[in-house]
Design a protein around this motif. Structure first.
Motif, PDB file in Angstrom:
ATOM      1  N   GLY A 167      14.157  24.060  26.719  1.00 47.13           N
ATOM      2  CA  GLY A 167      12.863  24.626  27.095  1.00 47.13           C
ATOM      3  C   GLY A 167      12.238  23.963  28.292  1.00 47.13           C
ATOM      4  O   GLY A 167      11.061  24.221  28.606  1.00 47.13           O
ATOM      5  N   LEU A 168      12.985  23.114  28.996  1.00 47.42           N
ATOM      6  CA  LEU A 168      12.462  22.440  30.183  1.00 47.42           C
ATOM      7  C   LEU A 168      12.824  23.270  31.418  1.00 47.42           C
ATOM      8  O   LEU A 168      13.647  22.883  32.249  1.00 47.42           O
ATOM      9  CB  LEU A 168      13.034  21.016  30.271  1.00 47.42           C
ATOM     10  CG  LEU A 168      12.731  20.100  29.075  1.00 47.42           C
ATOM     11  CD1 LEU A 168      13.442  18.772  29.233  1.00 47.42           C
ATOM     12  CD2 LEU A 168      11.229  19.896  28.922  1.00 47.42           C
ATOM     13  N   MET A 169      12.196  24.442  31.549  1.00 51.44           N
ATOM     14  CA  MET A 169      12.538  25.359  32.604  1.00 51.44           C
ATOM     15  C   MET A 169      12.150  24.807  33.976  1.00 51.44           C
ATOM     16  O   MET A 169      12.858  25.016  34.960  1.00 51.44           O
ATOM     17  CB  MET A 169      11.818  26.698  32.372  1.00 51.44           C
ATOM     18  CG  MET A 169      12.077  27.313  31.006  1.00 51.44           C
ATOM     19  SD  MET A 169      13.838  27.665  30.746  1.00 51.44           S
ATOM     20  CE  MET A 169      14.074  28.911  31.993  1.00 51.44           C
ATOM     21  N   ALA A 170      11.045  24.049  34.043  1.00 55.05           N
ATOM     22  CA  ALA A 170      10.590  23.528  35.340  1.00 55.05           C
ATOM     23  C   ALA A 170      11.601  22.553  35.910  1.00 55.05           C
ATOM     24  O   ALA A 170      11.892  22.550  37.116  1.00 55.05           O
ATOM     25  CB  ALA A 170       9.226  22.842  35.175  1.00 55.05           C
ATOM     26  N   GLY A 171      12.191  21.735  35.063  1.00 57.23           N
ATOM     27  CA  GLY A 171      13.192  20.769  35.526  1.00 57.23           C
ATOM     28  C   GLY A 171      14.436  21.452  36.032  1.00 57.23           C
ATOM     29  O   GLY A 171      15.000  21.072  37.068  1.00 57.23           O
ATOM     30  N   ALA A 172      14.885  22.490  35.287  1.00 62.26           N
ATOM     31  CA  ALA A 172      16.088  23.219  35.704  1.00 62.26           C
ATOM     32  C   ALA A 172      15.869  23.918  37.038  1.00 62.26           C
ATOM     33  O   ALA A 172      16.732  23.890  37.932  1.00 62.26           O
ATOM     34  CB  ALA A 172      16.482  24.212  34.613  1.00 62.26           C
ATOM     35  N   GLU A 173      14.707  24.550  37.198  1.00 64.24           N
ATOM     36  CA  GLU A 173      14.443  25.259  38.445  1.00 64.24           C
ATOM     37  C   GLU A 173      14.297  24.290  39.623  1.00 64.24           C
ATOM     38  O   GLU A 173      14.698  24.602  40.753  1.00 64.24           O
ATOM     39  CB  GLU A 173      13.166  26.084  38.291  1.00 64.24           C
ATOM     40  CG  GLU A 173      13.311  27.253  37.321  1.00 64.24           C
ATOM     41  CD  GLU A 173      12.006  27.978  37.084  1.00 64.24           C
ATOM     42  OE1 GLU A 173      10.975  27.505  37.632  1.00 64.24           O
ATOM     43  OE2 GLU A 173      12.002  28.972  36.336  1.00 64.24           O
ATOM     44  N   ALA A 174      13.735  23.100  39.381  1.00 66.28           N
ATOM     45  CA  ALA A 174      13.597  22.109  40.450  1.00 66.28           C
ATOM     46  C   ALA A 174      14.961  21.649  40.942  1.00 66.28           C
ATOM     47  O   ALA A 174      15.188  21.481  42.152  1.00 66.28           O
ATOM     48  CB  ALA A 174      12.777  20.924  39.960  1.00 66.28           C
TER      49      ALA A 174
END
Length: 389
Positions: free
Chosen positions: A374-381
């Motif tokens: 659920g750590l979408m921000a990290g994956a997108e970064a």
């Protein structure tokens, strides 16, 4: 009648006058004391006594009794020696001598009866004298020390024997000396506690105390380390494709003090190449050639985008073992260094990769794991900064 009355009063007055004159004219009679003073017999010397007739008589010597008083002060009294078993210690005018003492049972004669000295008796051996009154006493048998006792004060003619327990014995509730068989509170049984109990118990207490202190210190350090990991906060810089973002390494600060805590993690030199490159050093590669990325650059970037509270969950999802996690926390001084070491273990687990580089496949694996958590921000970064879409 008047003449007779006058004669009667005259006779009375004349009689009173005659009595007064005779009284005043008569010589004064000296007192008995004055008479004695004049005769020299009013006080008798110390070695004399006043007889019944009033004159002084000599006393009888010690060892004698008075038989007859002197007839006058110029004559001697008649004295006779005391009979056998009688005595008289001092000069006297007594008619009888005193009877000598008789030694009783449990007594023996110390000195014989003499005319001038009474018979003296002492207690036999093993007996002592106990006073009954000022002039009488009795001889009692001395106490005998029992089994387990020894003499403290010896028996004498005036003192009873006193006993005490021997060494390694103690007096029980029945006042009997009993041999020490185990360690107890009595001081005479401390020899049984010296090595078998006391020293061993003392050593056991010391060991327990030392172990308790060590355990408390270990627990305290572990708790402090855990607290420091949760209190530390990552300074997140905005995601940008600028090369300056790639070149800066991770800096972090505590919540209380906004100062850099890890000076070892310094920025990369400005002449470093971009975040990704292939072994030949070319910045742009054809799409058919897989790109590779520097391991340390990737780890520092990832640490900026993963919350500290979920970091262990991430490395566990990536397959890092609990033993490696524990070793990383134990061998590093700060929480960030431990996290770096955990990711390094995951990076090194890829046998086909180079030692200092990561493949695009490993980065894709990381982004998929972050999305699964659920750590979408990290994956997108990661995808935006490393351009792996």
């Amino acid at each position: 009648m008047d003449g007779k009355q006058e004669n009667s009063w005259f006779k009375k007055i004349f009689t009173v006058f005659i009595i007064i004159v005779v009284t005043l004219a008569a010589p004064a009679r000296p007192s008995p004391e004055l008479l004695h003073e004049e005769s020299g017999e009013e006080f008798c010397p110390e070695d004399e006594y006043r007889s019944r007739k009033g004159h002084c008589c000599n006393k009888c010597h010690a060892g004698f009794r008075l038989e007859q008083e002197c007839e006058s002060s110029h004559l001697k009294s008649i004295c006779k020696p005391c009979p056998k078993d009688y005595y008289m210690e001092n000069s006297n005018n007594a008619k009888n001598c005193f009877r000598c003492n008789t030694c009783k049972s449990n007594e023996r004669m110390q000195s014989e009866c003499k005319p001038k000295e009474n018979r003296k008796c002492v207690c036999n051996d093993g007996y002592f004298k106990q006073s009954i009154s000022k002039f009488t006493w009795q001889c009692l048998k001395c106490t005998t020390c029992g089994e387990g006792e020894e003499q403290r004060i010896p028996c004498s003619g005036s003192t009873n024997r006193e006993c005490d327990c021997k060494e390694k014995f103690y007096r029980n509730s029945n006042k009997i000396c009993e041999e020490c068989k185990k360690c107890n509170s009595d001081q005479k049984c401390n020899h049984l506690c010296r090595k078998s109990d006391t020293d061993w118990q003392l050593a056991f207490v010391v060991v327990i105390a030392v172990m308790s202190v060590l355990i408390l210190i270990t627990v305290y350090m572990f708790i402090q380390k855990r607290r420091s990991c949760h209190k530390q906060e990552i300074v997140v810089s905005p995601v940008s494709s600028d090369s300056e973002t790639s070149k800066n390494l991770l800096s972090y600060v505590s919540e209380d003090e906004k100062t850099v805590k890890d000076p070892a993690l310094i920025p990369l030199p400005k002449h470093e190449p971009p975040v990704w490159q292939d072994p030949s050093g070319q910045e742009e590669l054809p799409d058919c050639i897989p790109r590779v990325f520097k391991t340390c650059h990737f780890i520092y970037f990832l640490l900026q985008h993963v919350p500290a509270s979920r970091f262990k969950e991430l490395v566990r999802s990536l397959g890092v073992s609990e033993r490696d996690i524990e070793w990383a926390e134990r061998d590093n001084h700060t929480c960030k260094e431990a996290q770096f070491q955990m990711l390094k273990v995951w990076c090194d687990s890829s046998r086909g990769d180079e030692v200092e580089t990561l493949s695009k496949a490993r980065l894709l694996e990381m982004t998929e794991t972050l999305r699964g958590m659920g750590l979408m921000a990290g994956a997108e970064a990661i995808e935006a900064n490393f351009q792996i879409l």
